[in-house]
Enzyme design. Structure first.
Site, mmCIF file in Angstrom:
data_model
loop_
_atom_site.group_PDB
_atom_site.id
_atom_site.type_symbol
_atom_site.label_atom_id
_atom_site.label_comp_id
_atom_site.label_asym_id
_atom_site.label_seq_id
_atom_site.Cartn_x
_atom_site.Cartn_y
_atom_site.Cartn_z
ATOM 1 N N ASP A 180 11.938 -2.448 2.446
ATOM 2 C CA ASP A 180 10.744 -2.760 3.228
ATOM 3 C C ASP A 180 10.492 -4.236 2.959
ATOM 4 O O ASP A 180 10.053 -4.612 1.865
ATOM 5 C CB ASP A 180 9.542 -1.914 2.793
ATOM 6 C CG ASP A 180 8.317 -2.156 3.675
ATOM 7 O OD1 ASP A 180 8.151 -3.301 4.141
ATOM 8 O OD2 ASP A 180 7.537 -1.225 3.902
ATOM 9 N N HIS A 181 10.819 -5.089 3.918
ATOM 10 C CA HIS A 181 10.840 -6.527 3.615
ATOM 11 C C HIS A 181 9.473 -7.059 3.219
ATOM 12 O O HIS A 181 9.384 -8.118 2.595
ATOM 13 C CB HIS A 181 11.418 -7.323 4.792
ATOM 14 C CG HIS A 181 10.512 -7.455 5.963
ATOM 15 N ND1 HIS A 181 10.470 -6.542 6.998
ATOM 16 C CD2 HIS A 181 9.600 -8.406 6.290
ATOM 17 C CE1 HIS A 181 9.582 -6.918 7.890
ATOM 18 N NE2 HIS A 181 9.024 -8.041 7.494
ATOM 19 N N HIS A 243 5.163 -0.439 6.291
ATOM 20 C CA HIS A 243 4.505 -1.637 5.765
ATOM 21 C C HIS A 243 3.083 -1.364 5.278
ATOM 22 O O HIS A 243 2.716 -1.710 4.144
ATOM 23 C CB HIS A 243 4.457 -2.728 6.841
ATOM 24 C CG HIS A 243 5.793 -3.183 7.307
ATOM 25 N ND1 HIS A 243 6.914 -3.183 6.515
ATOM 26 C CD2 HIS A 243 6.193 -3.661 8.519
ATOM 27 C CE1 HIS A 243 7.945 -3.652 7.205
ATOM 28 N NE2 HIS A 243 7.539 -3.933 8.412
#
Length: 489
Positions: A180-181, A243
């Site tokens: 999950d960047h 996110h």
């Protein structure tokens, strides 16, 4: 009991989907930043693969073009670019074509030279199982290998389970790094530093002192040519399931015993399992979905979602939720989650509003204190306080809100702001899974989101229209208003 050995830094990074948009915009520029700063292992080689019929030289040209397009000129250095290109190789491969996959396997075995390998699957998730099975069949997925998986892991709990099972048949959980960047962003990691590195906040970080929490991820862009993908996922699956719920976990989790993968992820899963379910009986009161129509962003006219998509759709481009974390620390505190496309401004921030003072001696109640943690487009921390308004105060002391403002860019002006994938790549290469997502986190998040999606279907709830350039449907305002709160805008 023997102590488990730590992974050794990888000698080969293999990127599946290396000619794709994510690789060009984020992955290759991130690798350049790490190489330029001397952070990559000296022996590391980078092997790109995709269906594109490149050879080594053609792919190196593509890498150089990506760096020129997406790395600021001030950060580019011709000698460093050449140094990175010397690490880079390419083999075309197509799933289902055994000969090309065997050629790829032979190149992996050659370039790893007996060292560890990181496989980054920057492809559609439906290919994860086939890629992993192919690697397993070639005996290239054993000890000393690990795999990075891009989100979204599935489209629902059932599909996430299927993908996770297919990958787990080849790689054990300790070697699976789900990306999950957002977790690689400097501001997100600074949230952990703020919470657990400062004694002043922890005594206040609970329902006794905090009245509400808002987490907003707002985008000004539309679907940008990703209409078919986005229409299949929508704001709930594309943004909130991963996110926003990850940010909620970092805000709400208990202090981990150590800053290591197991301790941090154990605390995050406790939060996800404490989320109060929102089903068909609650969705109307606790959720709002929306879909943007034509409007204006920064004075420029933009089309509506259906105009961009070119067909009818009930997919949501906006979602707002009033969530409750049913545990000792947070009981009764609403967590308002909001994300949407074509919002008035780009913003990712966390807003914690403290409770009012128990008694005001100034005649009127002062505004409550608040902590604002901004993650993008700029990174800053604001503590909102009340101060005396300058003057003689003959009619009584007057208060005004002021902000203690820490601008991260100004405070660390001499430190380059790193791309999220620089942190994530470095951790994956070194085998540190702290900032990656564990399987049980992914599946708990899907379970909570699936109940809301099913509730929408059962209630026949369609997204409410909102003009581009606004903060979503009016029903989103009602969501907070009826609880005595209001969105921070």
């Amino acid at each position: 009991m023997p102590v488990p050995m730590s992974p050794t830094p990888a000698s080969l990074l293999t990127i599946f989907g290396a000619s794709g948009d994510l690789a060009q915009r984020m992955l290759l520029p991130s690798l350049y930043g790490l190489h330029r700063d001397g952070l990559l292992p000296p022996t590391l080689r980078i092997l790109g693969t995709a269906r594109s019929e490149f050879d080594d030289d053609a792919f190196r040209t593509s890498v150089a073009d990506s760096i020129e397009r997406f790395v600021p000129a001030a950060d580019r250095d011709d000698a460093m670019v050449r140094g990175l290109l010397e690490r880079v190789h390419y083999v075309p491969a197509t799933l289902g074509d055994e000969a090309s996959f065997a050629t790829l396997g032979a190149r992996v075995a050659e370039l790893r030279n007996g060292g560890d390998v990181v496989y980054h699957l920057s492809t559609a998730p439906r290919f994860y199982g086939d890629i992993c099975r192919g690697l397993g069949a070639l005996q290239l997925a054993g000890a000393g290998t690990r795999v990075m998986l891009e989100k979204p892991i599935g489209h629902s709990l059932a599909s996430a389970n299927a993908i996770n099972d297919s990958v787990a048949a080849v790689f054990d959980e300790s070697r699976i790094f789900r990306v999950d960047h957002y977790l690689g962003k400097e501001g997100v990691q600074n949230l952990l530093a703020l919470r657990f590195g400062n004694a002043m906040f922890e005594p206040l970080w609970n329902a006794r002192h905090i009245q509400q929490v808002q987490i907003t991820v707002a985008e000004t862009v539309g679907v940008e040519g990703r209409g078919d993908y986005y229409d299949d996922y929508g704001a709930m699956r594309d943004m909130l399931q991963n996110h926003l719920l990850q940010l909620l976990c970092l805000v709400a989790m208990e202090p981990p015993s150590h800053f290591d993968p197991t301790a941090v992820r154990n605390e995050k899963i406790k939060v996800l399992r404490s989320l109060r379910p929102i089903g068909r009986n609650e969705v109307a009161a606790e959720t709002v979905s929306g879909q943007y129509t034509a409007g204006a962003i920064d004075g420029q006219a933009v089309p509506g979602y259906l105009d961009e998509l070119g067909r009818k759709s009930r997919t949501e481009t906006f979602v707002a939720i009033r969530a409750q974390v049913d545990n000792w620390r947070w009981a009764g505190v609403p967590f308002y989650l909001r994300t949407g496309k074509r919002m008035p401004r780009r913003s990712t921030e966390i807003y914690l509003q403290l409770r009012q003072v128990p008694h005001s001696i100034f005649g009127v109640a002062p505004q409550p204190n608040a902590l604002v943690i901004r993650l993008q487009p700029d990174e800053r921390i604001e503590l909102q306080l009340m101060s005396k308004t300058p003057g003689l105060d003959r009619s009584g002391l007057q208060l005004s809100p002021v902000e203690l403002d820490l601008d991260m860019h100004e405070e660390f002006a001499n430190v380059r702001r790193r791309l999220a994938y620089e942190r994530l790549y470095l951790d994956a290469i070194e085998g540190n899974g702290t900032l990656f997502v564990r399987r049980d986190e992914t599946e708990s998040a899907w379970q909570w989101v699936d109940a809301i999606e099913e509730g929408w279907r059962a209630a026949g709830m369609a997204p409410k229209a909102y003009p581009a350039g606004t903060w979503g449907p009016s029903a989103a305002v009602t969501l907070t208003d009826r609880n005595g709160h209001g969105w921070r805008e």
